[in-house]
Design an enzyme around this catalytic site. Sequence first.
Site, PDB file in Angstrom:
ATOM      1  CD  GLU A  59      -3.053  -0.495   2.381  1.00 13.46           C
ATOM      2  OE1 GLU A  59      -4.192  -0.982   2.353  1.00 13.46           O
ATOM      3  OE2 GLU A  59      -2.607   0.159   3.334  1.00 13.46           O
TER       4      GLU A  59
ATOM      5  N   GLY B 120     -31.018  39.633  -1.396  1.00 14.79           N
ATOM      6  CA  GLY B 120     -31.188  39.760  -2.837  1.00 14.79           C
ATOM      7  C   GLY B 120     -32.517  39.183  -3.279  1.00 14.79           C
ATOM      8  CG  MET B 121     -33.337  39.346  -7.492  1.00 15.06           C
ATOM      9  SD  MET B 121     -33.603  40.285  -9.008  1.00 15.06           S
ATOM     10  CE  MET B 121     -35.080  39.476  -9.643  1.00 15.06           C
ATOM     11  N   GLY B 122     -35.273  36.836  -5.353  1.00 19.67           N
ATOM     12  CA  GLY B 122     -35.384  35.398  -5.553  1.00 19.67           C
ATOM     13  C   GLY B 122     -34.727  34.960  -6.849  1.00 19.67           C
TER      14      GLY B 122
ATOM     15  N   GLY C 218     -29.146  33.874  -6.636  1.00 21.19           N
ATOM     16  CA  GLY C 218     -27.910  33.175  -6.290  1.00 21.19           C
ATOM     17  C   GLY C 218     -27.511  33.277  -4.829  1.00 21.19           C
ATOM     18  CE  LYS C 219     -32.088  35.497  -1.425  1.00 23.92           C
ATOM     19  NZ  LYS C 219     -32.682  35.411  -2.785  1.00 23.92           N
ATOM     20  CB  THR C 220     -29.524  29.213  -1.894  1.00 26.20           C
ATOM     21  OG1 THR C 220     -30.720  29.793  -1.357  1.00 26.20           O
ATOM     22  CG2 THR C 220     -29.310  27.835  -1.298  1.00 26.20           C
TER      23      THR C 220
END
Length: 896
Positions: free
Chosen positions: A89, A216-218, A221-223
């Site tokens: 190994e 930020g808006m839905g 890209g926040k998540t």
Amino acid sequence: MASSSTSFVQKCFRYDVFISFRGEDTRKTFVDHLFSALKDKGILTCRDDKEIRQGRKISDELINSIENSKLYIIVFSKNYASSSWCLDELCVFIYFYCTADQTAYPVFYDVEPTEVRKQIGVVGKAFAKHEKAEDAGKWRGALKEAADLAGLELKTTANGHEAEFIKQIVEKISLELPPIWSSADENLIGMKSRVDGVVSSLEIGIDDFRVIGIKGMGGGGKTTLARAVFDQISHTFEGQSFVANVREVSKASGLKSVQKQILSDVSKDQGITVNDVYDGKNKMKRLMPSRRVLVVLDDVDHINQLNELAIEPNSFKPGSRIIVTTRDEDVLNIRRVKITILEVNLLSEEEAVSLFSRYAFGGENPIQGYEKLSEQVVRYADGLPLTIKVLGSFLGGKDNLEWIDALERLKTIPLKETLEKLEISYIGLEDDYKEIFLDVACFLKGWYKDEAIRALESQRFNARIGLRVLEQKSLVTISEDNCLNMHDHIEEMGKNIVRRLHPHEPWKHSRLWNETEIEDILANDQGMEATRGIQLESTEIEPKILMSGLQNMKKLRFLCLNYHYYFDSDISKIGKCGPYLPNSLQYLQWNKFPFECLLSRTFTADNLVRLELRESNIVRLWEDGKRKVINNLRFLNLEGSNLVAFDLEFIPNLETLDLSDCENIVELNIPNGFPKLKFLNLTRTPLRILNLGPIPDLETLIVKGCYDLVELHIPFQCPKLKSIILESEKMMILDLGLISYLKTLSLARCDLAELHMPKECPNLKYMKLSLSNLRNLSLGLTPDLESLIIDGCCDLVELHMPNTYQKLKSIIITCSKLDLNGCGRFESFLFAKMFQLVEMGSFSGEYLVTESKDICPFHPENSWCKFRITRIYKEEPVPMYASQGLSRSCLTILAY
């Protein structure tokens, strides 16, 4: 957070770590604890006795597992070198370490590095059995090379305590592993700079409690950003938890399920129970202070969610970090917690093209023949990652004609998946805020914020708080020039809400904005009570047709028209009587209004709050003899209209009046006791006499370019009057003796022979006097004066200024006979010499001499620095100035 077009594509490994060890020495002790610690840290770890699939040749499976591991931990123990399996190994590890991208990390459990390197001591005894083996030389080389690598030795680390030793190994391994990016690794575009921005704000090295809000808006890209940050830095914390979609989870299962997940993730105990929210909050307060944690709360939509999760400094160990993603900034107003709010940036055009190409074509750029079509898609998406991904996945593999058809469809039918994501923010609004949002989406986008507020307030909305709520929820933005903006897809979402119940019957919509639909409805007399607002940017529809269509809209409250119907001298085509308008109207803006009057038997404007008829044909508001009080009208703009006379007697609650550029008006009647007028603009009107009467609330008076104005009477105090701007070549006397609270006074092109200032004007900051015939000017008591401009007052010889100036910053005096011999209360001067416009063939060049004096003859008691200023003239020839042979000079004095 700045944008970046960098993408992250890294070599994929099946395992993060492969552990090599001698089973009889450490399998059930040290290695078992190490394996559990790595697993708890989220590090994928392979042990050759557990992870190798049964039924296959073990050597092939072993080599495949080693090759698919990023990092090797080699646990050297007393009997490690006695196993040919372990030594084989080890040779494979060294091979991949030298030829590939893997890293080998030796751990010296109960042996010393020298013993492994030289095969002496207990290692030498273990290796002795292989002395005559064919691979002995290869094994010796592998042992030496492995021992030379940087590693950790139990005996010299943490005083031999295995638990602390394992903790240090795990931390070191965590730092060696590259960041783990979220779900679609290969499709993350522009993430590096955004992640760096968040990490920088977190300041992980500082030992305090910190909360970062990503707003930020839905679909923006926040998540994705929060997940990428979590994956990159979570290994540096003692406990970690990423709670996805808090909004939906708490709605479906209650906040106690969120509390349970955090407690389980951080403690590594999946058996934790939470009886109720109160119990969960107490358990979090007991557990969290014991370790540095990183918690991400994704898609939080109510401040109560953060309160029940005990997000406060006393509940977390210093060094802990909380990341909250939300559409609603108001959620982040937590008591006793300072939160840094970061606005997530949408994709740049370059990033958008790259992301779209990944989903549509599987590469970085559009394939040949689809470049222009891809640009159209990206323009439609306007930087919104969700839309880009959805359209990329949908259009991939389709031909040109299908692309063209899909793009054409988007012009009238918005993308459902995007709208559903965006509409979540709308659904959570109060009913009146929903109405404000729809008005902005359909009518007010792009308006100056103040104008939009006035339009909304005219309709009885609480506009300021309403717009603030929409801004907090990422539904609108305010630009640097104070304009009301919203993303194209949010606008599209709002308009879709209006029309989706009756997609093919626009006359049933609450708001109308499409020119073709509006003209069709009016022409076919399809107006209905359902319509609440109309905005028509440009129309040439005949006035009679327009009026006929509007009269059926009995609940119309907002009407905004820019009228382009070109009428000729035959006014009979339009009619001299007022239009047929619904009395429900609260806001009416009709530029180029074609009628001679507005109010009549049919339209009494009982509910009208704001009226704007710019550049209109209106001669009078009421039909002859039909005057009636308009109690609700507060804002009136008749700029550029054909008014001849105007009487305010029947508009008792008017607050702003703009009659600028009314070139025919010769009479303005302001009745006694007109208490609510705040703003009066009479710019470029031919009025000769203006008598203001008692107007206690007046704040601004603008009388610019009124060159026929002879008399301005202000016989009563105006305690709120802050600004007067006046231009009149025929006014000889102006008495401002009762106006004591001015902040700005500009008297330009006024042939004044007398100007009576109030004895005290404590708030005056700016005063300009130009082209007057004044010989004497006394400013009275004006302690707040910051700027004084006296321009072209050629007869001025005396200027009386008090000895109380503390804030004066500049005095500019040009073209006067003012004798500057006297006292100046300045610490220093800047004199700027320029040329002076003259009519004769010579001009006076001026010399200023400043002499310091110990005692001022004018103010002997004053303790300030004292100067005597003398100006000396000397006749000189006229220099040529530009191409006209003219010259100009001025003296500028600035206080420092």
